[in-house]
Design a protein around this motif. Structure first.
Motif, PDB file in Angstrom:
ATOM      1  N   GLU A  16     -24.373  16.387  -3.588  1.00 48.48           N
ATOM      2  CA  GLU A  16     -25.603  15.594  -3.583  1.00 48.48           C
ATOM      3  C   GLU A  16     -25.876  15.013  -2.199  1.00 48.48           C
ATOM      4  O   GLU A  16     -27.022  15.023  -1.721  1.00 48.48           O
ATOM      5  CB  GLU A  16     -25.495  14.469  -4.613  1.00 48.48           C
ATOM      6  N   THR A  17     -24.829  14.493  -1.555  1.00 46.60           N
ATOM      7  CA  THR A  17     -24.992  13.928  -0.212  1.00 46.60           C
ATOM      8  C   THR A  17     -25.380  15.017   0.774  1.00 46.60           C
ATOM      9  O   THR A  17     -26.269  14.833   1.619  1.00 46.60           O
ATOM     10  CB  THR A  17     -23.687  13.252   0.258  1.00 46.60           C
ATOM     11  N   ARG A  20     -29.012  15.870   0.397  1.00 43.53           N
ATOM     12  CA  ARG A  20     -29.868  14.827   0.969  1.00 43.53           C
ATOM     13  C   ARG A  20     -29.946  14.965   2.482  1.00 43.53           C
ATOM     14  O   ARG A  20     -31.027  14.810   3.072  1.00 43.53           O
ATOM     15  CB  ARG A  20     -29.334  13.425   0.607  1.00 43.53           C
ATOM     16  N   THR A  23     -32.015  18.140   3.369  1.00 39.64           N
ATOM     17  CA  THR A  23     -33.438  17.917   3.095  1.00 39.64           C
ATOM     18  C   THR A  23     -34.047  16.971   4.126  1.00 39.64           C
ATOM     19  O   THR A  23     -35.165  17.206   4.621  1.00 39.64           O
ATOM     20  CB  THR A  23     -33.622  17.338   1.680  1.00 39.64           C
ATOM     21  N   ALA A  24     -33.324  15.909   4.463  1.00 38.99           N
ATOM     22  CA  ALA A  24     -33.817  14.959   5.465  1.00 38.99           C
ATOM     23  C   ALA A  24     -33.986  15.631   6.812  1.00 38.99           C
ATOM     24  O   ALA A  24     -34.990  15.423   7.512  1.00 38.99           O
ATOM     25  CB  ALA A  24     -32.844  13.777   5.578  1.00 38.99           C
ATOM     26  N   ALA A  46     -31.462  10.010   4.947  1.00 38.39           N
ATOM     27  CA  ALA A  46     -30.537  10.431   3.891  1.00 38.39           C
ATOM     28  C   ALA A  46     -29.739   9.268   3.309  1.00 38.39           C
ATOM     29  O   ALA A  46     -28.928   9.463   2.401  1.00 38.39           O
ATOM     30  CB  ALA A  46     -29.574  11.484   4.434  1.00 38.39           C
TER      31      ALA A  46
END
Length: 207
Positions: A16-17, A20, A23-24, A46
């Motif tokens: 998940e991290t 993020r 995506t960021a 993030a």
């Protein structure tokens, strides 16, 4: 695809991290440009610290491309090929490829954004090519080690056989992913996996 145990809480949080951060990175570079984006900006978006960022990626370029840690990739390849059945090396190679790239393939929007950035910034393309070259080299070495254990059927040039086998499997995975996206990305990863294995076997039989 061979059954795998469900991810533990720690692994899920890492994924998940990681997502993020990726995506960021892609979002910020899309709006601010490659030179305008910084690790601090990506980390803030993030919701992590810059120190945490470097636990996942070596640079903002790697975060944009989603390049995994080399050690993690090498361990996945070694484990995947080592567990192959004597007559099922194709499945082992394709399965390992999907373990490494499957989650990224499923993120269709992120994949599309990445492709646009790679076209816009040539140095990202160079980094991506380096990644795939390193991956192919590591996978080929693992296949050679596997073939060497099969002394009775060891080919004259195992390095060449390994390179051809890996290249064929990679091409099949790429085609399977393309078809999956063209069909609306509705099927699961296992469907892509079986299609890639089938394409590889069909090609090798035809040749």
């Amino acid at each position: 695809m061979p059954d795998t145990p469900p991810l533990g809480l720690r692994d899920r949080k890492r994924l998940e991290t990681r997502l993020r951060i990726e995506t960021a990175a892609v979002d910020i570079v899309t709006t601010e440009g490659l030179d305008g984006a910084t690790v601090d900006m990506i980390s803030e978006r993030a919701d992590i610290s810059p120190r945490t960022f470097f636990n996942y990626f070596d640079s903002k370029e790697d975060a944009i491309l989603g390049i995994q840690d080399v050690g993690e990739v090498q361990r996945a390849i070694a484990s995947g090929v080592a567990s192959a059945e004597t007559d099922d090396l194709v499945s082992a190679i394709v399965s390992t490829m999907f373990q490494i790239f499957g989650p990224m393939a499923a993120r269709t929007q992120l994949k599309t954004q990445r492709m646009a950035l790679v076209k816009e910034h040539p140095r990202l393309l160079s980094r991506q090519i380096h990644q795939f070259t390193q991956l192919n080299s590591t996978m080929s070495a693992a296949v050679v080690e596997f073939l060497t254990k099969r002394e009775a059927t060891l080919p004259r040039d195992p390095e060449h056989v390994a390179e051809i086998a890996v290249a064929t499997c990679v091409a099949s995975v790429r085609i399977a992913v393309k078809e999956w996206i063209a069909d609306g990305a509705s099927a699961d990863i296992d469907t892509m996996y079986l299609r890639a294995v089938g394409l590889t076997r069909e090609t090798l039989t035809t040749l």
